[in-house]
Design an enzyme around this catalytic site. Structure first.
Site, PDB file in Angstrom:
ATOM      1  N   THR A  80     -10.660   5.454  -1.106  1.00  0.00           N
ATOM      2  CA  THR A  80      -9.614   5.650  -2.100  1.00  0.00           C
ATOM      3  C   THR A  80      -9.427   4.361  -2.891  1.00  0.00           C
ATOM      4  OG1 THR A  80      -7.815   4.939  -0.644  1.00  0.00           O
ATOM      5  CG2 THR A  80      -8.435   7.259  -0.568  1.00  0.00           C
ATOM      6  N   VAL A 169      -9.981  -1.822   5.338  1.00  0.00           N
ATOM      7  CA  VAL A 169      -9.177  -2.418   4.280  1.00  0.00           C
ATOM      8  C   VAL A 169     -10.078  -2.882   3.140  1.00  0.00           C
ATOM      9  CG1 VAL A 169      -7.417  -4.121   3.725  1.00  0.00           C
ATOM     10  CG2 VAL A 169      -7.576  -3.226   6.054  1.00  0.00           C
ATOM     11  N   LYS A 170      -9.741  -2.467   1.914  1.00  0.00           N
ATOM     12  CA  LYS A 170     -10.481  -2.926   0.744  1.00  0.00           C
ATOM     13  C   LYS A 170      -9.907  -4.250   0.238  1.00  0.00           C
ATOM     14  CE  LYS A 170     -12.334   1.131  -1.662  1.00  0.00           C
ATOM     15  NZ  LYS A 170     -12.236   1.887  -2.928  1.00  0.00           N
ATOM     16  N   VAL A 171     -10.792  -5.220   0.049  1.00  0.00           N
ATOM     17  CA  VAL A 171     -10.405  -6.523  -0.504  1.00  0.00           C
ATOM     18  C   VAL A 171     -11.417  -6.869  -1.593  1.00  0.00           C
ATOM     19  CG1 VAL A 171     -10.053  -8.976  -0.035  1.00  0.00           C
ATOM     20  CG2 VAL A 171      -9.399  -7.271   1.689  1.00  0.00           C
TER      21      VAL A 171
END
Length: 426
Positions: A80, A169-171
């Site tokens: 997402t 987790v997107k970073v």
């Protein structure tokens, strides 16, 4: 000159270990019943073929109904982002949730409330996806965090604690992001290093931070070449992705405790799928997945040894584009990596200065406020003529420019989401 982005006024942050954070965790868990039965996943003969090339398949969507119509046991992940979540929020899906979440953070200043509620919406939506499909879900943090290492670490820890088994987790691939990713990976938190556009970016990210996943947003690369009239754009992203896969795979084999996987992201058409078979992960919009089932029937064959040829228009001076930086890793960049492994940068500024010392300042360019506005105005695909002088000079490149454009695009979606939250707080 300013850094790649100017951070907003420092906002209040909730300590991941605080009772406040615990209440938010309990709220999110109460919102979604993880004990409910997930959607049934049956095997798909069609998708088994590409799985056989050692490629995992993810869907790039937040729409539960659209995902459900395609879901099968050969799909293993969902991703997402703020654009996809914003679509759900703008349709009113979470209008009732915002006031409830607001009560948890009512003691914070308004802008801090907005950020926290956006965080809660992301968590609730991602947890709904986990409940429905029992797969890994990449969760995006607020775009304001892209240049704030400490805040990224705090929010990533909180995100991870909600659902350690399934959340990734997107970073984003910024200097601050890379420093944060290194710390998070030391803590065992899975991270998807997003908004990568080249083999060299992902080589550096893998070496410096050891993320669980790196990306090439290949569809946007093809569009960059086509939209700027350098050629038809065919195979630019595919060539870059395969080169990045090779660099990442070679590096992970030689570096202990590194298991980074390559994602081929941002597919625009089903015809790209056969050209990417063998890449660790392919993530695609639901419309591309449907198109693939309707139009593709050839046997799947790994493309990892394929050397796609990219041709620019004969009128284009290659020096003004330097497109080869998308798939090549220079000696200077390899030297930078060796230095950074032995003496890791303590913060984002030190990493930027280290890159400049090794003639790689175009990896982490310094931009003026006006230049950042131009990038935002251009949208996902920058207008090359604005940046040609800097690209020739060597302090900017297509990949780092595209990362900045991607961040600006997500920030625009985030702003719309934040505005809707504010409306419900007043």
């Amino acid at each position: 000159m300013a850094s790649a982005a100017t951070s907003k006024e420092t906002l209040q942050r909730i300590d991941p270990r605080s009772q406040h954070a615990q209440r938010i965790t309990e709220f999110v868990h109460d919102f979604v019943d993880l004990d409910a039965s997930p959607s049934e996943a049956k095997p798909s003969e069609f998708w088994q073929g590409i799985n056989a090339t050692e490629t995992s398949l993810w869907l790039d969507s937040g729409e539960i109904a659209a995902i459900g119509s395609l879901w099968n046991e050969n799909l293993s992940g969902l991703t997402t982002n703020n654009t996809l979540l914003n679509k759900e929020v703008q349709e009113g899906t979470y209008d009732d949730l915002v006031p409830q979440a607001g009560k948890l953070v009512a003691d914070l200043a308004e802008e801090s409330q907005v950020r926290e509620i956006g965080f809660i919406l992301n968590l609730c939506h991602a947890l709904k996806l986990v409940q429905q499909f029992r797969c890994g879900v990449s969760v995006e943090l607020h775009t304001d965090l892209a240049y704030d290492t400490a805040a990224t670490i705090d929010y990533a820890r909180r995100c991870h604690d909600i659902c350690p088994e399934f959340f990734i987790v997107k970073v984003p691939l910024t200097p601050a992001g890379l420093v944060a990713i290194r710390q998070l990976r030391d803590e065992g938190i899975r991270v998807n290093c997003t908004l990568g556009f080249s083999a060299r970016q992902n080589y550096v990210a893998t070496a410096l931070a050891r993320p669980s996943f790196v990306n090439v947003f290949l569809g946007r690369l093809n569009s960059y070449v086509a939209d700027n009239q350098f050629g038809d754009g065919d195979l630019v992203g595919e060539k870059t992705t395969l080169a990045s896969q090779a660099e990442v795979a070679t590096f992970t084999r030689g570096l202990p405790m590194t298991d980074t996987k390559q994602i081929a992201a941002s597919l625009r058409d089903a015809s790209q799928l056969p050209r990417l078979a063998g890449v660790d992960v392919i993530t695609m919009p639901t419309k591309v997945a449907r198109q693939a089932k309707e139009t593709l029937n050839q046997p799947w064959k790994s493309q990892l040894s394929e050397q796609h040829r990219v041709v620019l228009d004969e009128k284009v001076n290659p020096e003004t584009v330097q497109i080869e930086k998308l798939w090549e890793v220079s000696k200077s960049e390899r030297a930078l990596v060796q230095k950074a492994i032995l003496s890791p940068a303590a913060d984002a500024n030190e990493l930027r200065l280290m890159a400049a010392d090794y003639d790689s300042e175009d990896l982490f360019p310094v931009m003026s406020e006006q230049e950042l506005r131009w990038i935002a105005d251009d949208g996902k695909i920058p207008k090359h003529h604005r940046w040609q002088e800097r690209i020739v000079r060597g302090d900017l490149a297509i990949d780092s420019l595209m990362t900045l454009a991607g961040l600006a695009s997500f920030a625009a979606s985030q702003a719309k989401l934040d505005d809707r939250i504010r409306k419900h707080l007043r």
